[in-house]
Design a protein around this motif. Structure first.
Motif, PDB file in Angstrom:
ATOM      1  N   GLU A 114       0.820  -1.214   0.000  1.00 33.81           N
ATOM      2  CA  GLU A 114       0.000   0.000   0.000  1.00 33.81           C
ATOM      3  C   GLU A 114       0.855   1.266   0.000  1.00 33.81           C
ATOM      4  OE1 GLU A 114      -0.354  -1.768   4.260  1.00 33.81           O
ATOM      5  OE2 GLU A 114      -0.189  -2.484   2.176  1.00 33.81           O
ATOM      6  N   ILE A 115       2.042   1.204   0.583  1.00 37.99           N
ATOM      7  CA  ILE A 115       2.950   2.354   0.581  1.00 37.99           C
ATOM      8  C   ILE A 115       3.453   2.623  -0.829  1.00 37.99           C
ATOM      9  CG2 ILE A 115       5.195   3.195   1.386  1.00 37.99           C
ATOM     10  CD1 ILE A 115       3.071   3.286   3.524  1.00 37.99           C
ATOM     11  N   LEU A 116       3.663   1.572  -1.596  1.00 37.22           N
ATOM     12  CA  LEU A 116       4.193   1.705  -2.947  1.00 37.22           C
ATOM     13  C   LEU A 116       3.172   2.287  -3.924  1.00 37.22           C
ATOM     14  CD1 LEU A 116       6.148  -1.669  -3.183  1.00 37.22           C
ATOM     15  CD2 LEU A 116       7.017   0.587  -2.536  1.00 37.22           C
ATOM     16  N   GLU A 117       1.903   2.362  -3.494  1.00 35.86           N
ATOM     17  CA  GLU A 117       0.865   2.931  -4.360  1.00 35.86           C
ATOM     18  C   GLU A 117       0.968   4.447  -4.452  1.00 35.86           C
ATOM     19  OE1 GLU A 117      -2.838   1.508  -2.871  1.00 35.86           O
ATOM     20  OE2 GLU A 117      -2.410  -0.594  -3.350  1.00 35.86           O
ATOM     21  N   ALA A 118       1.642   5.075  -3.491  1.00 27.93           N
ATOM     22  CA  ALA A 118       1.839   6.529  -3.529  1.00 27.93           C
ATOM     23  C   ALA A 118       3.026   6.818  -4.439  1.00 27.93           C
ATOM     24  CB  ALA A 118       2.089   7.073  -2.127  1.00 27.93           C
ATOM     25  N   GLU A 119       2.791   7.527  -5.532  1.00 26.63           N
ATOM     26  CA  GLU A 119       3.849   7.772  -6.509  1.00 26.63           C
ATOM     27  C   GLU A 119       4.034   9.261  -6.785  1.00 26.63           C
ATOM     28  OE1 GLU A 119       2.847   5.545  -9.994  1.00 26.63           O
ATOM     29  OE2 GLU A 119       3.619   3.651  -9.174  1.00 26.63           O
ATOM     30  N   TYR A 120       5.283   9.631  -7.006  1.00 27.35           N
ATOM     31  CA  TYR A 120       5.630  10.980  -7.434  1.00 27.35           C
ATOM     32  C   TYR A 120       6.296  10.857  -8.801  1.00 27.35           C
ATOM     33  CZ  TYR A 120       8.178  15.420  -7.717  1.00 27.35           C
ATOM     34  OH  TYR A 120       8.676  16.634  -8.139  1.00 27.35           O
ATOM     35  N   LYS A 121       5.737  11.529  -9.784  1.00 24.42           N
ATOM     36  CA  LYS A 121       6.219  11.441 -11.170  1.00 24.42           C
ATOM     37  C   LYS A 121       6.295   9.982 -11.629  1.00 24.42           C
ATOM     38  CE  LYS A 121       9.030  15.672 -11.288  1.00 24.42           C
ATOM     39  NZ  LYS A 121      10.385  16.235 -11.546  1.00 24.42           N
ATOM     40  N   GLY A 122       5.315   9.198 -11.197  1.00 24.84           N
ATOM     41  CA  GLY A 122       5.237   7.813 -11.646  1.00 24.84           C
ATOM     42  C   GLY A 122       6.163   6.847 -10.931  1.00 24.84           C
ATOM     43  N   LYS A 123       6.841   7.307  -9.879  1.00 24.86           N
ATOM     44  CA  LYS A 123       7.759   6.435  -9.154  1.00 24.86           C
ATOM     45  C   LYS A 123       7.381   6.334  -7.676  1.00 24.86           C
ATOM     46  CE  LYS A 123      11.826   7.075 -12.123  1.00 24.86           C
ATOM     47  NZ  LYS A 123      11.751   5.697 -12.654  1.00 24.86           N
ATOM     48  N   SER A 124       7.428   5.118  -7.167  1.00 25.28           N
ATOM     49  CA  SER A 124       7.196   4.903  -5.738  1.00 25.28           C
ATOM     50  C   SER A 124       8.467   5.234  -4.971  1.00 25.28           C
ATOM     51  CB  SER A 124       6.820   3.440  -5.485  1.00 25.28           C
ATOM     52  OG  SER A 124       7.941   2.593  -5.726  1.00 25.28           O
ATOM     53  N   ILE A 125       8.372   5.239  -3.654  1.00 29.11           N
ATOM     54  CA  ILE A 125       9.545   5.517  -2.832  1.00 29.11           C
ATOM     55  C   ILE A 125      10.620   4.455  -3.058  1.00 29.11           C
ATOM     56  CG2 ILE A 125       8.638   4.248  -0.834  1.00 29.11           C
ATOM     57  CD1 ILE A 125      10.571   7.553  -0.578  1.00 29.11           C
ATOM     58  N   SER A 126      10.204   3.231  -3.324  1.00 31.26           N
ATOM     59  CA  SER A 126      11.164   2.158  -3.601  1.00 31.26           C
ATOM     60  C   SER A 126      11.867   2.391  -4.937  1.00 31.26           C
ATOM     61  CB  SER A 126      10.457   0.799  -3.613  1.00 31.26           C
ATOM     62  OG  SER A 126      11.361  -0.249  -3.873  1.00 31.26           O
ATOM     63  N   ASP A 127      11.114   2.860  -5.935  1.00 29.15           N
ATOM     64  CA  ASP A 127      11.710   3.163  -7.240  1.00 29.15           C
ATOM     65  C   ASP A 127      12.769   4.254  -7.116  1.00 29.15           C
ATOM     66  OD1 ASP A 127      10.010   1.339  -8.516  1.00 29.15           O
ATOM     67  OD2 ASP A 127       8.469   2.864  -8.853  1.00 29.15           O
TER      68      ASP A 127
END
Length: 243
Positions: A114-127
């Motif tokens: 669920e954390i990875l669903e939040a994206e900035y410029k199409g990237k998750s925090i993991s990305d």
């Protein structure tokens, strides 16, 4: 910025003056930047706090009730609890060095789905943690506080490192460059460097000296370097007190 307490014997002195003008002192030596897989360049340099703030302020995060704290992999909340945010599982070996395997639950992404669903410029925090420092400078161009710190890492020749690259995988020279960059990011009035290049090979040492000289050429702080190598001292420049 005085972390910890000095427990060694203090030498004799008659008087210390001017200390009221120094609010922060930073020491650069051969101390490793981290021994845990969770330690990396951006956490060590306090850049990841700013990146987490970006993700915590996203509309998708606010909708789900996430804050910047949920994007930390060092504390419970949004991290994968199976690997405790490291992305890998440590396998202890009795007669050999420990090995690390990718976490079966998060697949190395460190976070809950669920954390990875939040994206900035199409990237998750993991990305984002997989971006190189050079790529991240362009990616966060709208956040000058982030890019200013990343650019110092780039200036010392570390633009190729990934943001989330484990400190345990860095060479001695890379770790020293990160320590050097961190000292300039923290911006102390007094910078102390104790034999900062002695633990690296000669070619890397030469590059580090060049990096340091370039950084100091447009710097304002007081810098003191302890070194036993007079040739190195001559390369550093005349704006530094070499002992």
């Amino acid at each position: 910025r005085l972390e910890g307490i000095y427990n060694e014997k203090i030498g004799q002195y008659r008087e210390i003056t001017g200390h009221q003008h120094v609010n922060a002192i930073e020491l650069v030596d051969q101390t490793p930047i981290g021994r845990s897989p969770r330690s990396n360049p951006v956490t060590y340099m306090k850049i990841f706090d700013l990146i987490r703030d970006v993700y915590g302020s996203l509309p998708a995060s606010k909708l789900r009730g996430f804050s910047a704290g949920n994007f930390s992999f060092n504390v419970p909340g949004g991290r994968c609890e199976t690997c405790e945010g490291s992305g890998v599982i440590k396998i202890a070996m009795q007669f050999m060095a420990d090995i690390y395997l990718e976490c079966d639950v998060c697949k190395g992404k460190r976070y809950k789905s669920e954390i990875l669903e939040a994206e900035y410029k199409g990237k998750s925090i993991s990305d984002v943690l997989q971006l190189s420092i050079t790529e991240a400078i362009a990616f966060f161009k709208d956040y000058p506080r982030i890019t200013a710190k990343l650019k110092i890492l780039d200036e010392v020749g570390l633009g190729y490192l990934r943001l989330g690259q484990s400190a345990t995988t860095l060479s001695g020279g890379e770790a020293q460059r990160v320590s050097l960059a961190r000292a300039f990011v923290l911006d102390p009035e007094l910078l102390l460097m104790d034999e900062p290049f002695s633990a690296v090979d000669p070619p890397t040492r030469a590059q580090l000296l060049k990096d340091l000289s370039n950084l100091l050429s447009h710097d304002h702080r007081t810098t003191m370097i302890v070194t036993h190598n007079l040739k190195e001292a001559a390369q550093i420049g005349d704006r530094v007190a070499v002992i």
